[in-house]
Design an enzyme around this catalytic site. Sequence first.
Site, PDB file in Angstrom:
ATOM      1  N   ASP A  97       0.867  -1.176   0.000  1.00  0.00           N
ATOM      2  CA  ASP A  97       0.000   0.000   0.000  1.00  0.00           C
ATOM      3  C   ASP A  97       0.900   1.221   0.000  1.00  0.00           C
ATOM      4  O   ASP A  97       2.078   1.104  -0.363  1.00  0.00           O
ATOM      5  CB  ASP A  97      -0.962  -0.034   1.198  1.00  0.00           C
ATOM      6  CG  ASP A  97      -2.300   0.632   0.863  1.00  0.00           C
ATOM      7  OD1 ASP A  97      -2.284   1.816   0.491  1.00  0.00           O
ATOM      8  OD2 ASP A  97      -3.338  -0.039   0.958  1.00  0.00           O
ATOM      9  N   ALA A 120      -8.349  -4.117   1.851  1.00  0.00           N
ATOM     10  CA  ALA A 120      -7.371  -5.118   2.271  1.00  0.00           C
ATOM     11  C   ALA A 120      -6.245  -5.254   1.253  1.00  0.00           C
ATOM     12  O   ALA A 120      -5.172  -5.733   1.573  1.00  0.00           O
ATOM     13  CB  ALA A 120      -8.060  -6.464   2.452  1.00  0.00           C
ATOM     14  N   LYS A 121      -6.515  -4.854   0.018  1.00  0.00           N
ATOM     15  CA  LYS A 121      -5.525  -4.967  -1.068  1.00  0.00           C
ATOM     16  C   LYS A 121      -4.858  -6.343  -1.062  1.00  0.00           C
ATOM     17  O   LYS A 121      -3.644  -6.460  -1.093  1.00  0.00           O
ATOM     18  CB  LYS A 121      -4.499  -3.837  -0.994  1.00  0.00           C
ATOM     19  CG  LYS A 121      -5.135  -2.454  -1.232  1.00  0.00           C
ATOM     20  CD  LYS A 121      -4.107  -1.381  -1.500  1.00  0.00           C
ATOM     21  CE  LYS A 121      -4.763  -0.042  -1.770  1.00  0.00           C
ATOM     22  NZ  LYS A 121      -5.469   0.536  -0.599  1.00  0.00           N
ATOM     23  N   ARG A 122      -5.666  -7.376  -1.057  1.00  0.00           N
ATOM     24  CA  ARG A 122      -5.144  -8.722  -1.100  1.00  0.00           C
ATOM     25  C   ARG A 122      -4.980  -9.154  -2.562  1.00  0.00           C
ATOM     26  O   ARG A 122      -5.694  -8.672  -3.455  1.00  0.00           O
ATOM     27  CB  ARG A 122      -6.082  -9.698  -0.382  1.00  0.00           C
ATOM     28  CG  ARG A 122      -6.310  -9.398   1.109  1.00  0.00           C
ATOM     29  CD  ARG A 122      -5.013  -9.353   1.914  1.00  0.00           C
ATOM     30  NE  ARG A 122      -5.247  -9.396   3.346  1.00  0.00           N
ATOM     31  CZ  ARG A 122      -4.966  -8.390   4.192  1.00  0.00           C
ATOM     32  NH1 ARG A 122      -4.482  -7.253   3.757  1.00  0.00           N
ATOM     33  NH2 ARG A 122      -5.169  -8.547   5.499  1.00  0.00           N
ATOM     34  N   THR A 179     -10.993  -4.798  -1.692  1.00  0.00           N
ATOM     35  CA  THR A 179     -10.066  -4.342  -2.735  1.00  0.00           C
ATOM     36  C   THR A 179      -9.024  -5.428  -3.003  1.00  0.00           C
ATOM     37  O   THR A 179      -8.559  -6.099  -2.077  1.00  0.00           O
ATOM     38  CB  THR A 179      -9.352  -3.038  -2.340  1.00  0.00           C
ATOM     39  OG1 THR A 179      -8.662  -3.225  -1.095  1.00  0.00           O
ATOM     40  CG2 THR A 179     -10.343  -1.889  -2.187  1.00  0.00           C
TER      41      THR A 179
END
Lengths: 269, 269
Positions: A94, B90-92, B119
């Site tokens: 991120d 969460a940007k997983r 996300t």
Amino acid sequence: MTTHSRGPHLTLCVGLDPQPAVLEAWGLPDSESGLKAFVRAIVPVLESSRCEVVKPQVAFFERFGVAGMRHLTVLLGELRSRGIFTIGDAKRGDIDSTMSGYAQAWLTPGSDFETDAVTLVPYQGLRALEPALTLAGEHDKKVFVLAATSNPQARQTQMAIRSDGRTIAHGVVDDLWRWVEGCSASAGAYGVVVGATVAVSDYTFDLRDYPGIPVLAPGFGHQGAVLSDAHSLFPETTPVTAVVARSVLLHGEAGCAGAIEAASAELSS
Amino acid sequence: MTTHSRGPHLTLCVGLDPQPAVLEAWGLPDSESGLKAFVRAIVPVLESSRCEVVKPQVAFFERFGVAGMRHLTVLLGELRSRGIFTIGDAKRGDIDSTMSGYAQAWLTPGSDFETDAVTLVPYQGLRALEPALTLAGEHDKKVFVLAATSNPQARQTQMAIRSDGRTIAHGVVDDLWRWVEGCSASAGAYGVVVGATVAVSDYTFDLRDYPGIPVLAPGFGHQGAVLSDAHSLFPETTPVTAVVARSVLLHGEAGCAGAIEAASAELSS
């Protein structure tokens, strides 16, 4: 790390992927209690096989929510107390304070999810990962940034060409290399993920241009690469951590230690 | 979603980023107990401001380990019981069974981390995310895949050119569009992250070619984009969820509801 003229310095890493098929092979239900029992069972197996590096796959703990993450904390503590090096395969990434939050979670001594190294994803640019790179340096931790991964669906993305003529994968390696130079950090702390199934030349880069940069290499076993070929897949100036996961875990509790020892022997053959 | 001739359908989303500066503005310590108190305090604020969409930033819970993740579970439950739509930022991203693990964690009804949308990061290829896209469809959930993010360090990566002549960001949107067509899924369930600070034309694509594809748009406030400009930043066929976070949270407990209402008014002005 030392290098040998016969090939790269190779270290075996056992990937802990307690996915449904693995839990089944260990005679365990695909549930939070199954995961808890797996954690209890795997630690002595890793110890008896003299395994030095372990890579828990975070998704398989996270899928059981808070309890699953608690089992990860227990596992990491057990491994730490035995001097086993842990790589949290979290694939976090991120920007700004958010990246600092993930770095705090995985790279801070004493935290629940403290690991010796963590995997990071550079989709928002290598520079966005800087808070984690900095914290890793401060706490004598390592990071492995995804560069050229072992899955075929990744090629179109990771082979895309940047404005500087480098592929995405090459750019990650090069940007990391320059970042290390810029902050006079220890090169050994900042590594990249390069799949053992990947022909690096496809990605316009040569790891020999980045001597000493550690490589975490998935792709052995199930995905097709052969451990006994590892010494010829990477240059001798590259320290390689070769990952085996399903191919040893699917032997179940009775056969896993033997499979790890066999993998270790195959890697050094 | 409906569209209006005067511009895109716009929805305000409050990003919950309990970072140190935010906790301080709420008179809380930067600790696990501070986070717990923030969760308790923010829910009535969100309710009184008639906020419809909330995006918890997972890193700021994860940084406090198991207890932090438990606070996230509590928060998600409180929001769910009030009918507030949750986007887990969460940007997983991963592959195969690992991606299934993350999907299980975030998109399964009844799970600790159940959200209405999550996300995802496509560094390993959009196709690698398929287990999550499929599970989202099965459970009437949504996903937002990172395409062109709002941070400047991302440009070199996301503007890289793939073998098909598309930029990475364009390729993500296009691959997702084709995936939706291929599985005859509801287009409204599969969105992309495109920063409000991004000039989409730089990335070789035009959102008008993908009518109805939902966009999650960070970049307002702190990062420079202005809410009252939102209707001119995106085509009218694009449903846009505009995120504000620090700019409302830094008003503290007393001022936050008013700041959210002001942001909502500004967005629809």
